[in-house]
Design a protein around this motif. Structure first.
Motif, PDB file in Angstrom:
ATOM      1  N   ALA A  73      11.056 -13.360 -12.582  1.00 41.88           N
ATOM      2  CA  ALA A  73      10.129 -14.449 -12.335  1.00 41.88           C
ATOM      3  C   ALA A  73      10.324 -15.511 -13.403  1.00 41.88           C
ATOM      4  O   ALA A  73      10.444 -15.197 -14.584  1.00 41.88           O
ATOM      5  CB  ALA A  73       8.697 -13.941 -12.357  1.00 41.88           C
ATOM      6  N   PHE A  74      10.360 -16.734 -12.973  1.00 38.26           N
ATOM      7  CA  PHE A  74      10.423 -17.854 -13.903  1.00 38.26           C
ATOM      8  C   PHE A  74       9.037 -18.486 -13.956  1.00 38.26           C
ATOM      9  O   PHE A  74       8.370 -18.632 -12.934  1.00 38.26           O
ATOM     10  CB  PHE A  74      11.471 -18.864 -13.450  1.00 38.26           C
ATOM     11  N   PHE A  75       8.647 -18.853 -15.149  1.00 32.70           N
ATOM     12  CA  PHE A  75       7.293 -19.338 -15.348  1.00 32.70           C
ATOM     13  C   PHE A  75       7.276 -20.804 -15.739  1.00 32.70           C
ATOM     14  O   PHE A  75       8.153 -21.295 -16.464  1.00 32.70           O
ATOM     15  CB  PHE A  75       6.604 -18.533 -16.450  1.00 32.70           C
ATOM     16  N   GLY A  76       6.246 -21.474 -15.245  1.00 37.85           N
ATOM     17  CA  GLY A  76       5.993 -22.810 -15.724  1.00 37.85           C
ATOM     18  C   GLY A  76       5.451 -22.764 -17.142  1.00 37.85           C
ATOM     19  O   GLY A  76       5.150 -21.688 -17.671  1.00 37.85           O
ATOM     20  N   GLN A  77       5.333 -23.915 -17.742  1.00 39.99           N
ATOM     21  CA  GLN A  77       4.851 -23.981 -19.121  1.00 39.99           C
ATOM     22  C   GLN A  77       3.345 -23.836 -19.229  1.00 39.99           C
ATOM     23  O   GLN A  77       2.806 -23.714 -20.310  1.00 39.99           O
ATOM     24  CB  GLN A  77       5.289 -25.293 -19.774  1.00 39.99           C
ATOM     25  N   GLY A  78       2.671 -23.832 -18.084  1.00 36.05           N
ATOM     26  CA  GLY A  78       1.231 -23.644 -18.104  1.00 36.05           C
ATOM     27  C   GLY A  78       0.468 -24.957 -18.167  1.00 36.05           C
ATOM     28  O   GLY A  78       0.984 -25.980 -18.613  1.00 36.05           O
ATOM     29  N   THR A  79      -0.763 -24.896 -17.722  1.00 34.25           N
ATOM     30  CA  THR A  79      -1.663 -26.050 -17.757  1.00 34.25           C
ATOM     31  C   THR A  79      -2.953 -25.629 -18.442  1.00 34.25           C
ATOM     32  O   THR A  79      -3.613 -24.688 -17.998  1.00 34.25           O
ATOM     33  CB  THR A  79      -1.982 -26.554 -16.340  1.00 34.25           C
ATOM     34  N   ARG A  80      -3.262 -26.323 -19.499  1.00 33.95           N
ATOM     35  CA  ARG A  80      -4.539 -26.070 -20.193  1.00 33.95           C
ATOM     36  C   ARG A  80      -5.588 -26.976 -19.580  1.00 33.95           C
ATOM     37  O   ARG A  80      -5.539 -28.182 -19.746  1.00 33.95           O
ATOM     38  CB  ARG A  80      -4.392 -26.367 -21.688  1.00 33.95           C
ATOM     39  N   LEU A  81      -6.514 -26.388 -18.863  1.00 38.12           N
ATOM     40  CA  LEU A  81      -7.584 -27.149 -18.223  1.00 38.12           C
ATOM     41  C   LEU A  81      -8.858 -27.019 -19.049  1.00 38.12           C
ATOM     42  O   LEU A  81      -9.306 -25.902 -19.336  1.00 38.12           O
ATOM     43  CB  LEU A  81      -7.835 -26.650 -16.802  1.00 38.12           C
ATOM     44  N   THR A  82      -9.418 -28.160 -19.391  1.00 36.68           N
ATOM     45  CA  THR A  82     -10.701 -28.199 -20.084  1.00 36.68           C
ATOM     46  C   THR A  82     -11.669 -29.015 -19.252  1.00 36.68           C
ATOM     47  O   THR A  82     -11.394 -30.179 -18.949  1.00 36.68           O
ATOM     48  CB  THR A  82     -10.566 -28.818 -21.486  1.00 36.68           C
ATOM     49  N   VAL A  83     -12.764 -28.406 -18.882  1.00 37.63           N
ATOM     50  CA  VAL A  83     -13.778 -29.092 -18.081  1.00 37.63           C
ATOM     51  C   VAL A  83     -14.973 -29.368 -18.991  1.00 37.63           C
ATOM     52  O   VAL A  83     -15.544 -28.434 -19.580  1.00 37.63           O
ATOM     53  CB  VAL A  83     -14.205 -28.244 -16.877  1.00 37.63           C
TER      54      VAL A  83
END
Lengths: 116, 114
Positions: free
Chosen positions: A105-115
């Protein structure tokens, strides 16, 4: 090697708004992509399996109406967090495997979501 | 059901010392096995993987892992740790079927003392 691009890497939004996160496989095709959520200092928990051209499969406890997934092509899946609330703040990561015999599996770098 | 355990939540070693991170899995068949590393706020980077054949696999950054079927283990090792190795390490089990997701262990946080 194969690359998965995830965008944006960071996003801050107000409560009640929606946020879209994109996951692209850059040099391979993926009929299936996976979306994971990671809380601080915890492991990755599978949220849903995104299937090209059909409905996503959600894990138990994940609200499908809040986390909308669209897999419209063999290289793009999107996760939309609708009517976001502070408790949705987290790190979201997508992954994909090359459907032509891919084993890792290849992974994206991720998204840090702050609400806020 | 598939599961992965990493008994050590946090390990601290001195720079230059050897390292072993433990991983045990439960799976109905022979899985694919992986080790990933994650730096704070970053995505996952593959260190190494095992599919079949030689049970000792070499990875990037000087890491290696050994698959022991009888113990359902896939421990990660490095003979000499560098300060830049400080990160979170995840062991994962991957199904051989394309459409199935990976299952991750809880992770082991590695701290390196100068």
């Amino acid at each position: 090697g194969a690359v998965v691009s995830q965008h944006p890497s960071r996003v801050i939004c107000k409560s009640g708004t929606s946020v879209k996160i994109e996951c692209r496989s850059l040099d391979f095709q993926a009929t299936t992509m996976f979306w994971y959520r990671q809380f601080p200092k915890q492991s990755l928990m599978l949220m849903a399996t995104s299937n090209e051209g059909s409905k996503a499969t959600y894990e138990q406890g994940v609200e499908k109406d809040k986390f909308l997934i669209n897999h419209a092509s063999l290289t793009l899946s999107t996760l939309t967090v609708t009517s976001a609330h502070p408790e949705d703040s987290s790190f979201y990561i997508c992954s994909a495997r090359d459907f032509q015999g891919g084993t890792e599996a290849f992974f994206g770098q991720g998204t840090r979501l702050t609400v806020v | 059901a598939q599961s992965v355990t990493q008994p050590d939540i946090h390990i601290t070693v001195s720079e230059g010392a050897s390292l072993e991170l433990r991983c045990n899995y439960s799976y109905g068949a022979t899985p694919y096995l992986f080790w990933y590393v994650q730096s704070p706020g970053q995505g996952l980077q593959l260190l190494l993987k095992y599919f079949s054949g030689d049970t000792l696999v070499q990875g990037i950054k000087g890491f290696e892992a050994e698959f022991k079927r009888s113990q359902s283990s896939f421990n990660l090792r490095k003979p000499s740790v560098h300060w830049s190795d400080a990160a979170e390490y995840f062991c994962a089990v991957g199904a051989r079927n394309y459409g199935q997701n990976f299952v991750f262990g809880p992770g082991t946080r590695l701290s390196v003392l100068p």
